[in-house]
Design a protein around this motif. Sequence first.
Motif, PDB file in Angstrom:
ATOM      1  N   TYR A  51      28.612   6.902 -19.305  1.00 34.87           N
ATOM      2  CA  TYR A  51      29.973   6.427 -19.104  1.00 34.87           C
ATOM      3  C   TYR A  51      30.417   5.250 -19.975  1.00 34.87           C
ATOM      4  O   TYR A  51      31.483   5.339 -20.612  1.00 34.87           O
ATOM      5  CB  TYR A  51      30.249   6.116 -17.622  1.00 34.87           C
ATOM      6  N   ALA A  73      29.538  12.483 -14.271  1.00 33.66           N
ATOM      7  CA  ALA A  73      29.899  11.439 -13.318  1.00 33.66           C
ATOM      8  C   ALA A  73      29.019  11.539 -12.079  1.00 33.66           C
ATOM      9  O   ALA A  73      28.720  12.638 -11.600  1.00 33.66           O
ATOM     10  CB  ALA A  73      31.374  11.568 -12.934  1.00 33.66           C
ATOM     11  N   GLY A  74      28.592  10.379 -11.572  1.00 31.65           N
ATOM     12  CA  GLY A  74      27.792  10.349 -10.359  1.00 31.65           C
ATOM     13  C   GLY A  74      26.314  10.586 -10.563  1.00 31.65           C
ATOM     14  O   GLY A  74      25.550  10.594  -9.595  1.00 31.65           O
ATOM     15  N   GLU A 262      25.680   1.748  -6.250  1.00 35.39           N
ATOM     16  CA  GLU A 262      26.092   2.959  -5.556  1.00 35.39           C
ATOM     17  C   GLU A 262      25.284   4.196  -5.927  1.00 35.39           C
ATOM     18  O   GLU A 262      25.148   5.119  -5.129  1.00 35.39           O
ATOM     19  CB  GLU A 262      27.575   3.217  -5.805  1.00 35.39           C
ATOM     20  N   LEU A 289      30.612   6.764 -13.247  1.00 27.18           N
ATOM     21  CA  LEU A 289      31.659   6.679 -12.233  1.00 27.18           C
ATOM     22  C   LEU A 289      31.324   7.578 -11.050  1.00 27.18           C
ATOM     23  O   LEU A 289      30.798   8.673 -11.226  1.00 27.18           O
ATOM     24  CB  LEU A 289      33.009   7.124 -12.814  1.00 27.18           C
ATOM     25  N   THR A 290      31.624   7.120  -9.842  1.00 25.35           N
ATOM     26  CA  THR A 290      31.517   7.965  -8.656  1.00 25.35           C
ATOM     27  C   THR A 290      32.838   8.714  -8.472  1.00 25.35           C
ATOM     28  O   THR A 290      33.837   8.432  -9.130  1.00 25.35           O
ATOM     29  CB  THR A 290      31.240   7.123  -7.407  1.00 25.35           C
ATOM     30  N   LYS A 291      32.836   9.670  -7.538  1.00 28.45           N
ATOM     31  CA  LYS A 291      34.068  10.388  -7.238  1.00 28.45           C
ATOM     32  C   LYS A 291      35.141   9.432  -6.741  1.00 28.45           C
ATOM     33  O   LYS A 291      36.322   9.571  -7.072  1.00 28.45           O
ATOM     34  CB  LYS A 291      33.796  11.485  -6.204  1.00 28.45           C
ATOM     35  N   ASP A 292      34.736   8.453  -5.934  1.00 27.38           N
ATOM     36  CA  ASP A 292      35.702   7.478  -5.420  1.00 27.38           C
ATOM     37  C   ASP A 292      36.275   6.632  -6.552  1.00 27.38           C
ATOM     38  O   ASP A 292      37.472   6.328  -6.563  1.00 27.38           O
ATOM     39  CB  ASP A 292      35.041   6.574  -4.380  1.00 27.38           C
ATOM     40  N   ASP A 293      35.414   6.231  -7.497  1.00 29.15           N
ATOM     41  CA  ASP A 293      35.887   5.451  -8.651  1.00 29.15           C
ATOM     42  C   ASP A 293      36.967   6.234  -9.407  1.00 29.15           C
ATOM     43  O   ASP A 293      38.023   5.691  -9.763  1.00 29.15           O
ATOM     44  CB  ASP A 293      34.741   5.146  -9.615  1.00 29.15           C
ATOM     45  N   LYS A 294      36.690   7.518  -9.630  1.00 27.13           N
ATOM     46  CA  LYS A 294      37.630   8.346 -10.380  1.00 27.13           C
ATOM     47  C   LYS A 294      38.925   8.538  -9.597  1.00 27.13           C
ATOM     48  O   LYS A 294      40.013   8.509 -10.167  1.00 27.13           O
ATOM     49  CB  LYS A 294      36.989   9.693 -10.701  1.00 27.13           C
ATOM     50  N   ALA A 295      38.789   8.718  -8.279  1.00 28.88           N
ATOM     51  CA  ALA A 295      39.971   8.914  -7.440  1.00 28.88           C
ATOM     52  C   ALA A 295      40.865   7.677  -7.450  1.00 28.88           C
ATOM     53  O   ALA A 295      42.091   7.782  -7.357  1.00 28.88           O
ATOM     54  CB  ALA A 295      39.556   9.252  -6.014  1.00 28.88           C
ATOM     55  N   GLN A 296      40.251   6.502  -7.568  1.00 29.97           N
ATOM     56  CA  GLN A 296      41.008   5.250  -7.602  1.00 29.97           C
ATOM     57  C   GLN A 296      41.506   4.896  -8.995  1.00 29.97           C
ATOM     58  O   GLN A 296      42.180   3.885  -9.177  1.00 29.97           O
ATOM     59  CB  GLN A 296      40.139   4.105  -7.077  1.00 29.97           C
TER      60      GLN A 296
END
Length: 317
Positions: A51, A73-74, A262, A289-296
Amino acid sequence: MKALWAKAALSSLAVSILLAGCGSDSGTNTATDAHSDAGSGRKLQVAASFYPMYEFARQVAGDLAEVSLMVPAGVEPHDWEPTPKDMALLSKADVFVYNGIVEGWAEQALSSAGSGDRVDVEASAGLERDATGGEQASDGDHAGMDPHVWLSPVLAQREVEHIRDGLSKADPAHSADYEANAEVYMAKLRQLDADFRAALGQASHKTFVTQHAAFGYLAREYGLTQLPISGLSPEQEPTPAQMASVVKEIKSLGISTIFFEELVDPKIAETIASETGAKTDVLNPIEGLTKDDKAQGLDYIGLMNQNLTALEKALNA
């Protein structure tokens, strides 16, 4: 055993790529063809290992290149190995951007997916890299060296410069654009550096505890001390003696926060917190990046600002 397996797998992948190339009638989409088209309206093809390298390359490239992320990601990048699809991507890339040291697979992969025309950018090359974030020049021997230079906003700027130079070498017709894009992003990194200095310069405490020894360069840059529970690799687990030593120091210094990350199991940090009465919080090494990071909609700058908020809170508790 893992190293031997990785070499064998990469060798097998190289054979597959070679056979696939031999079976092509037109020979199109090779690295050589990619370079011959780079100045004729075709976008530069850039492969980035994980990343931070992807984000830095994307910022420098702007809309002049297609930047592909190799480690998904993740996924924790220390353990990742390339698939045949990844090797094919690498063999066709005009530019490959990697940090160095993190990517234990890179040297063999570069040899297996060799291209005399591809520009390979080791973004941390020539920077100070050691096992603690202290002052030791890189001499090519990577054993025990700390790769996490991107966590220092100052060293991140040097990585951006190396990427800028690599893209300009591969696509000299757009070197001025890469220069301009890099300067815009480095201005953001300089502001990030200034924010860290202002926020942490007057902190009540100077020592912070991490589960993974990823923050040595950041600590050095801002006059802090990292107290890691485990080593440079997230897979390393501390011995009972090391755990006892860390617990003793945490109690002695009155440290109230144990940081974990994380993408790694937090059980060790939670055990130390339970032993010391401390709480836990996230300090992100920004390896993916996590899924939450990407969603935010978070990116490197956003995650570093989250790290700054977490450090400021912990060091002033």
